[in-house]
Design a protein around this motif. Structure first.
Motif, short mmCIF file in Angstrom:
data_model
loop_
_atom_site.label_atom_id
_atom_site.label_comp_id
_atom_site.label_asym_id
_atom_site.label_seq_id
_atom_site.Cartn_x
_atom_site.Cartn_y
_atom_site.Cartn_z
N ASP A 5 0.80 -1.36 -0.06
CA ASP A 5 0.14 -0.02 -0.04
C ASP A 5 0.85 1.20 0.14
O ASP A 5 0.53 2.30 0.38
CB ASP A 5 -1.03 0.16 1.41
N ARG B 299 -8.66 -2.83 4.62
CA ARG B 299 -9.23 -1.61 4.75
C ARG B 299 -8.98 -1.32 6.38
O ARG B 299 -9.53 -1.78 7.05
CB ARG B 299 -10.51 -1.61 4.29
N SER B 300 -8.50 0.13 6.43
CA SER B 300 -8.47 0.70 7.74
C SER B 300 -9.89 1.52 7.83
O SER B 300 -10.37 2.00 9.08
CB SER B 300 -7.35 1.53 8.03
N ARG B 301 -10.42 2.08 6.78
CA ARG B 301 -11.47 3.19 6.71
C ARG B 301 -11.00 4.40 7.36
O ARG B 301 -11.74 5.16 7.74
CB ARG B 301 -12.71 2.72 6.99
N ASP B 302 -9.65 4.64 7.28
CA ASP B 302 -9.14 5.74 7.93
C ASP B 302 -8.53 6.79 6.77
O ASP B 302 -7.38 6.34 6.53
CB ASP B 302 -8.10 5.58 9.05
N TRP B 303 -9.15 7.64 6.04
CA TRP B 303 -8.76 8.28 5.17
C TRP B 303 -7.79 9.38 5.35
O TRP B 303 -7.04 10.07 4.55
CB TRP B 303 -10.07 9.09 4.48
N GLU C 69 -1.69 5.58 3.07
CA GLU C 69 -2.02 4.00 2.73
C GLU C 69 -3.28 3.64 2.06
O GLU C 69 -3.63 2.87 1.40
CB GLU C 69 -1.17 3.05 3.61
N GLU C 70 -4.33 4.12 3.08
CA GLU C 70 -5.54 3.83 2.89
C GLU C 70 -6.06 4.35 1.04
O GLU C 70 -6.75 3.42 0.59
CB GLU C 70 -6.90 4.29 3.88
N ARG D 178 -4.47 1.96 -1.09
CA ARG D 178 -5.37 0.57 -1.20
C ARG D 178 -6.33 0.62 -2.03
O ARG D 178 -6.58 -0.07 -2.73
CB ARG D 178 -5.46 0.32 0.18
N VAL D 179 -7.30 1.78 -1.75
CA VAL D 179 -8.55 1.72 -2.80
C VAL D 179 -8.21 1.88 -3.96
O VAL D 179 -9.00 1.32 -4.58
CB VAL D 179 -9.41 2.76 -1.84
N ASN E 87 -14.41 -7.34 2.07
CA ASN E 87 -14.32 -5.63 1.81
C ASN E 87 -14.39 -5.55 0.05
O ASN E 87 -15.21 -4.69 -0.38
CB ASN E 87 -13.07 -5.32 2.09
N GLU F 274 -5.99 -2.04 9.32
CA GLU F 274 -6.52 -2.69 8.09
C GLU F 274 -6.43 -4.26 8.28
O GLU F 274 -6.54 -5.06 7.50
CB GLU F 274 -5.93 -2.09 7.13
#
Ligand code: UD1
Length: 369
Positions: free
Chosen positions: A97, A123-127, A131-132, A135-136, A155, A307
């Motif tokens: 990532d 996914r950490s869902r932390d924008w 790295e998030e 990843r997305v 996910n 994540e």
């Protein structure tokens, strides 16, 4: 078909994931090359891993170096476009990532070269984490999504990815860990650093959200100063963190603390020698949450989220955040012999690279490439 498969690496956490993949492609007689963007360039952050893991010299070393996110990502993209046009790969593998991962996926996709993402779906869902975003974006444009654990599959399916693009291959970093553990144990890193096996903690910290903010950094370091009074702390310091410690007053106190050993970043084997004999690991790294789960060593993650939830659900990891009272409390439990036990997740079995090669070759056959 003479076109090679390329695996792109750039930063420290990529190297131990690419090493077994390269070995597995070679064992099958498939032309495979490693391309190094040079996102990490110091010997201690890069070359030592190639040496420790017996990796060949990269076919191309681009030397992009440090910079803002835009500058670094753009430089990787400009350099890789030339590399891809020259090598005409039939597939590009990207790993993890980091900025090089996302940049490589973007360039390959726009050149209509299929992309496999190794370590997809986390996914950490932390924008706030760069790295998030990496990843997305990477997952959204990759053709083959190779996940380390079933939460990754869930996910990706929830985001609408087709089932047949996803293969749960297991954790390839653990291939390297199992392969190198016996060698690492022949190195006496605890002895060299003057600590006793089973009676010290290892600390790593480099996330911008932890080390760039003096309030958060200070709060964590103050809790760790207290922990060190009861358990010696070994701290290999990432270059980003080293800069901040020199800037902030609490960093200087930390450097002078009698029970804290600050060392430069370690190589793969030296670091594994140290972590595999630790009583406790405190970290904000992603990979170390997984390595401690595979080693069965309690891990306190100094972040608000992870994540890698399987390390909490099944492994030895507890996400403690950056609250100083919570850090002290959970460290005290480990000292009292109440550290978290866990098990190694399914498919973290040393054979993930084999499954990655199977999945990539099957994909290429389906595509007729
Ligand atoms: C990068 C990754 C992060 C990964 C980490 C592991 C991104 C967005 N971040 O963060 O996901 O966990 O690597 O280490 O890709 N520096 C050196 N020598 C080097 C490399 C960096 O001194 O070989 C210094 C430079 O001052 C640089 C700073 O470290 O500005 C940060 O490097 P950078 O690659 O931007 O991010 P990391 O914090 O290492």
């Amino acid at each position: 078909m003479s076109h090679p498969i390329l695996t792109i690496v750039g930063a420290r956490p990529n190297f131990m994931k690419a090493a077994p993949v390269h070995r597995a492609f070679e064992a099958r007689g498939v032309a495979h090359h490693i391309i190094h963007t040079g996102q990490h360039y110091d010997d201690a952050m890069s070359k030592v891993f190639f040496d420790d893991l017996g990796m060949p010299k990269p076919a191309v070393y681009m030397g992009v170096g440090s910079g803002s996110h835009a500058v670094q990502t753009a430089n990787v993209m400009i350099g890789l476009e030339k590399v891809f046009l020259e090598h005409q790969p039939r597939m590009v593998n990207v790993v993890g990532d980091v900025n090089s991962t996302m940049a490589a996926a973007l360039v390959a996709t726009k050149l209509h070269i299929p992309v496999a993402h190794i370590e997809a779906g986390l996914r950490s869902r932390d924008w706030d984490m760069p790295e998030e975003i990496n990843r997305v974006v990477t997952d959204s444009i990759s053709d083959l999504l190779l996940t380390p654990s079933p939460d990754g599959d869930e996910n990706l399916l929830a985001e609408g990815k087709p089932r047949d693009a996803i293969v749960c291959v297991g954790n390839v970093m653990i291939d390297t860990l199992f392969m190198q553990l016996a060698r690492a144990k022949t190195i006496d890193m605890p002895g060299k650093l003057g600590v006793t096996p089973g009676e010290y903690a290892v600390l790593t910290m480099h996330r911008p959200s932890n080390v760039d903010d003096p309030v958060v950094f200070g709060r964590i370091l103050s809790a760790l100063l207290d922990v060190s009074e009861k358990l010696p702390l070994v701290f290999p310091v990432h270059p980003r963190t080293r800069k901040r410690m020199e800037e902030f007053e609490i960093g200087k106190r930390f450097e002078r603390a009698p029970n804290i050993r600050l060392v430069d970043p370690l190589g793969y084997l030296e670091f594994l020698s140290l972590t595999s004999r630790a009583k406790l690991v405190l970290t904000d790294s992603g990979g170390l949450q997984e390595e401690t789960t595979a080693l069965g060593i309690p891990c306190l993650t100094l972040r608000e989220n992870t994540e890698r939830p399987i390390t909490v659900d099944e492994g030895t990891n507890i996400v403690v955040g950056t609250d100083d009272a919570r850090i002290r409390e959970e460290a005290a439990k480990v000292l009292a012999g109440q550290g978290k036990a866990g098990r190694t997740p399914a498919l973290w079995d040393g054979k993930a690279a084999e499954r990655i090669v199977d999945a990539v070759l099957a994909f290429l056959e389906r595509r007729g490439r």
